[in-house]
Structures are given as structure tokens and as C-alpha cells.
Design a protein around this motif. Structure first.
Motif: not given
Length: 291
Positions: A184, A45, A262, A264, A157, A14, A182, A159
């Protein structure tokens, strides 16, 4: 028929940087996308309220990588335009693009009104234009939007969520829709500096009620939102630490029901809404963690 699980794989990247319109980055983006494909990531993404057009250079530079908007704001991009761009991209590169759409936030979108009804109307318009529902995913946090993801799209999806949210989302979605949260990642094994980096990036999101309401539903309290986030909150929504700890946190999302995560990268230079340099060295390290 595109199988979403197979097309995106178990891991993706991401990145708001990969949709940047900064001339200094635009030339590097296709090269970076090709490297991510070589590293084994199944999807990219594109953050920062991306449009379909931002996916084009990445798709053209790769042969297998799925490129998704993560997310396209329904307030910023008209449904008719998004549909036309989707269909054009699909005709040239079948099965390579996934349309992630979301209702954004009241503080970020002046037009923000009745987001659920607006999303239903947007999906109606995409359907009328011929965009297959199975090639759409929704940025869903709450139960109603997750149910809409199940009934009108190919999946969700979410977040800024936790494994507990993922488990609840899977229960609502059922076994078939794609669930691609998602997560991190801070590649730092020192608890103090890793959490400081995480807090610096998370603070902006804690001013957005969609996220704080989601956290409250998960059992966090207002006290967890002060000072950039409590240790408990940071540790729930970030993977940080050495390779084993980070891999364990990612695995927890899969164990909770995620098909794809995903990832990040967040560094000390990261700032929401202000993409900087492409964190290519960190992506390489992350690929090693996942190998």
C-alpha cells in the motif's frame, strides 16, 4: 510458454476500483487500463474478490498489460466456472491473464472451512479442467500455502506483508516461482496525516486473524494492532512519504526477493470493500516515482 516475470514486469497496480461494477466507473475503466499500460506498469491486480470476467474489459483495452485477479475467492467462484472462463479468455488473448486465487477469510466467507484442503481441491479441479498451473498464483501468507504455491502454482501473491515476510517467502518458494507481494502507498510526506490515512484503511484488516497471525509470526505483538495499527506496523506495511522514501520502501521488497510489487494507492477517501473513484492522478505520480 509465458514467462511470468517478463509478463508482469517489476511493478503493477492493485486496485479494487478497476473491477467495479458501478456504471459510473465501468466506462472509465478501459481508458484507465490503457493509461496504466502507457505509464509503464506491467500488470493490474483486480481486488475485491474479482472474477475472471472482470479482467475482460481491461485486456480488450490494452495490448501488453497482464491482468490478474488479486484475488478470486475459492468460496465465491466455482472452480469449473473459473476454469471455463480462463480458457475462453486465454483462447482470445493468449498469455494476458493470470489467475490469482485465495481462501479469503472466515469472517468474509460463510463457507470457510479447512482452507488448505479446500485450496488443494480447487487446484485439483483447475488442473483437471486444463488450466496450466504456471498461470495460477496463490494468495499465500503462511508456510503451508506458500509451499503449495511453489508445488502447485506459478507463484504467490501475498497481501499486506513486509519485506521480512517477502524474504521468508522467497526462501520457501525457492528461486523459480513468481513472488508478487502487494504494498500500500500513501502519497503524503507528512508523518501524522500519512499515518492517519493508513490507519483508516488498515483498521478493517486488523480484525481478520489471517493477517494478524501473519504479523505475529513476523514479531509484531497484539499492542501493534490497537488504534488502527502502531507506527511500527504502519511503517512496515505501507510506503508513505516523499518520492525518495516511497521508492526506497518499494525497493526493499525487491531486495528481499520480490519479482514484482503490486502497488495499491490509499487515500483519505479509500475504504476496503467500498471502491470509490479511480485514483488516476495518484497513479501518474506513482509512475513518476518509479521512473
Amino acid at each position: 510458454m509465458v514467462n511470468l516475470r517478463e509478463s508482469v514486469g517489476r511493478y503493477g497496480i492493485w486496485s479494487a476500483e478497476l473491477r467495479s461494477e458501478d456504471a459510473a466507473l465501468r466506462g472509465e475503466i478501459p481508458e484507465a487500463a490503457a493509461e496504466l499500460e502507457e505509464l509503464g506498469f506491467g500488470a493490474v491486480w483486480l481486488g475485491g474478490s474479482s472474477g475472471v470476467e472482470h479482467a475482460v474489459p481491461l485486456i480488450e483495452a490494452t495490448s501488453r498489460l497482464t491482468v490478474a485477479t488479486g484475488i478470486l475467492s475459492i468460496w465465491q467462484y466455482a472452480a469449473a466456472d473459473a476454469a471455463a472462463r480462463f480458457l475462453k479468455l486465454e483462447s482470445g488473448h493468449p498469455g494476458r491473464f493470470l489467475l490469482g486465487i485465495g481462501a479469503s477469510h472466515a469472517k468474509l466467507a460463510e463457507q470457510y472451512r479447512r482452507p488448505y484442503s479446500a485450496m488443494v481441491g480447487y487446484l485439483d479441479a483447475l488442473d483437471a479442467a486444463g488450466v496450466p498451473a504456471g498461470r495460477i498464483v496463490l494468495a499465500a501468507l503462511g508456510p503451508k500455502m506458500l509451499e503449495l504455491s511453489r508445488d502447485r502454482a506459478g507463484g504467490a501473491h501475498p497481501y499486506l506483508v513486509t519485506p521480512e515476510h517477502t524474504a521468508q517467502a522467497r526462501e520457501l518458494l525457492g528461486p523459480d516461482p513468481l513472488l508478487a507481494p502487494e504494498l500500500k502507498v500513501v502519497l503524503d510526506a507528512d508523518p501524522a496525516t500519512a499515518r492517519a490515512t493508513a490507519r483508516g484503511y488498515l483498521a478493517m484488516y486488523l480484525g481478520l486473524p489471517n493477517y494478524t497471525n501473519s504479523f505475529l509470526r513476523l514479531g509484531f505483538t497484539e499492542d501493534d494492532f490497537t488504534g488502527g495499527g502502531s507506527d511500527r506496523l504502519i511503517d512496515a506495511v505501507y510506503a508513505w512519504g516523499d518520492a525518495a522514501r516511497i521508492r526506497s520502501r518499494i525497493d526493499a521488497f525487491h531486495a528481499a526477493g520480490a519479482d514484482h510489487v503490486a502497488l495499491q494507492i490509499v487515500t483519505g477517501d479509500s475504504a476496503p470493500g467500498a471502491p470509490g473513484a479511480l485514483p488516476r492522478a495518484e497513479w501518474r505520480r506513482l509512475a513518476e516515482v518509479l521512473a
